[in-house]
Scaffold this active site. Structure first.
Site, PDB file in Angstrom:
ATOM      1  CB  SER A  50     -65.550  31.474  24.129  1.00 20.59           C
ATOM      2  OG  SER A  50     -65.072  32.547  24.874  1.00 20.59           O
ATOM      3  CG  ASP A  77     -61.810  34.604  25.097  1.00 22.20           C
ATOM      4  OD1 ASP A  77     -61.697  35.679  24.473  1.00 22.20           O
ATOM      5  OD2 ASP A  77     -62.917  34.158  25.455  1.00 22.20           O
ATOM      6  CG  ASP A 122     -65.083  34.545  21.563  1.00 19.07           C
ATOM      7  OD1 ASP A 122     -64.359  34.564  22.581  1.00 19.07           O
ATOM      8  OD2 ASP A 122     -66.326  34.622  21.620  1.00 19.07           O
TER       9      ASP A 122
END
Length: 451
Positions: A103, A243, A245
């Protein structure tokens, strides 16, 4: 508390804490747990995808080997966002999905996150079942041979299917508002231009050229300075940052001010309520949402239900009680009329739609939202598990709660992925928020600090 799984899957430094060997075991043991109830003769199907980190392929191949070793058919999606994978699991009728991503974390880290057949993150019970197999003294899982082994099929066309899904959630094109989009050099990078062009958006991009090493590198939802500067420089009305992902979205208004998840939910929730579409007149957030968010909702006659930290718990509360909007201050926003997980690109486009449909700027839409000053201190600790057993800490918290009453709050929680205790305060003034946060953080450090 689970040993390997944190609030968002298994994470660690790639090839150190999170090794290919561990990825293989997660694929083998996790795949077995999620597909063991298939009828005899039925092949289990699992989708696998990743973000743009250089370590992604290493972990992907190891994970897939583990899945194949228990006879699972793997659809290899390639680079796609986490919400994209979640959608495709449901759309394809797959038994599970696995996303390889850390992430918003730096490039050195990576993670492995499982989704069930419903496209949702796993329950604590399922994760515990996987952990028991990982730590078992002997591997007793099936080891099929020849025709019993799984195979891999390329499914890179899944990205187009996912983009079509997002486009179909909006009634019209979104031209007329200039937007700057920050892809964090992550999983959304290759999708942004296709999606925003299809929707007729007047946009420019930054950080959409990943090289395996530059994901989240001073860009994206946790580093918005460059986006803020670009919005002002280009005279844009909106900035959107995702971000690594792209399961979260942070916005920037026309004046270059950062707009977090609380503010985004307030704008979208208010719009839905005005059109009779906010179920139970309620927005679900975590305990980390700003007190000003709750008070702004109350002024509009709307309600706020809070859960423990983690978008998984927000999702569970929404499904259990029939709410259709929720999320986190960090930018995870779930609009469950369309998707059952936080989706940065979906959120960003719906925020843009509200601006277009109302004819108002983002700052105008937020004019009634008065944020309480907030302070957060992360305290490195030796062991985050038993902090409530320390009487000095609990007494310090109680003292602050009594002094703030309903005009502020203090919240202490362990990090889900690091050896930290997070101390957060909100108060009518920044001076008070700083004072109370520093007082409690000092006690935590004295009682439990790792230094």
């Amino acid at each position: 508390m689970l040993k390997y799984f944190g609030t968002d899957g298994v994470r660690g430094v790639a090839n150190a804490g999170l090794t290919p060997e561990m990825a293989f075991k997660l694929g083998r043991d996790g795949g077995y747990v999620l597909t063991k109830d298939k009828k005899d003769g039925e092949r289990a199907k699992v989708l696998v995808s990743r973000d743009t980190r250089i370590s992604g392929q290493m972990l992907e191949y190891a994970l897939i080997s583990g899945l194949l070793s228990v006879g699972i058919e793997v659809l290899e999606v390639g680079v796609i966002t986490t919400p994209g994978l979640s959608y495709l699991v449901r759309a394809q009728g797959a038994d599970a999905g696995v996303q390889i991503s850390a992430s918003h974390n730096p490039v050195e880290d990576n993670g492995i996150k499982f989704f069930g057949s419903d496209g949702l993150k796993l329950s604590d019970a399922k994760e515990e079942e996987i952990e028991k197999l990982i730590d078992a003294p002997e591997d007793k899982l099936p080891r099929p041979s020849a025709e019993g082994l799984g195979t891999v099929t390329n499914y890179h066309e899944g990205a187009s299917k996912y983009l079509q899904f997002i486009e179909n959630t909006l009634p019209e094109e979104l031209g007329g508002i200039k937007v700057v989009v920050d892809g964090a050099n992550g999983a959304a990078s290759a999708l942004i231009s296709r999606l925003f062009a299809d929707m007729g958006v007047d946009f420019t991009t930054i950080a959409t050229h990943p090289n395996g090493l530059n994901i989240n590198d001073h860009v994206g939802a946790t580093h918005t300075k460059k986006l803020q500067e670009e919005v002002v420089k280009q005279g844009a009305q909106l900035g959107l940052a995702f971000d690594g992902d792209a399961d979260r979205c942070i916005a920037v208004d026309e004046n270059g001010n950062e707009v977090d998840g609380d503010h985004i939910m307030y704008v979208i929730g208010s719009y839905l309520a005005d059109h009779g579409r906010l179920k139970k007149d309620t927005i679900v957030t975590t305990v980390m949402s700003n007190l000003g968010f709750t008070k702004a909702l109350e002024r509009r006659g709307l309600k706020n239900v809070r859960t423990q930290v983690g978008d998984r718990y927000v999702s569970e509360e929404m499904r259990a009680n029939g709410y259709n909007l929720g999320g986190e201050q960090s930018g995870h926003v779930i609009i469950s009329d369309y998707h059952n997980t936080g989706d940065g690109m979906l959120t960003g486009l719906h925020l843009l739609y509200v601006m277009k449909d109302t004819g108002k700027s983002l700052s105008e839409l937020l004019s009634d939202f008065k944020e309480y000053p907030q302070r957060l201190i992360n305290v490195p600790v030796k062991d985050k598990k038993d902090w409530k057993e320390h009487k000095r800490i609990t007494e310090a918290i109680k003292k602050v709660e009594e002094e703030l009453s309903d005009e502020g709050r203090i919240f202490v929680r362990p990090s889900g992925t690091q050896s930290l205790l997070r101390v957060m305060t909100e108060a009518p003034t920044q001076e008070l928020a700083d004072k109370y946060c520093e007082e409690v953080a000092k006690v935590v450090e004295e009682e439990m600090g790792s230094k």
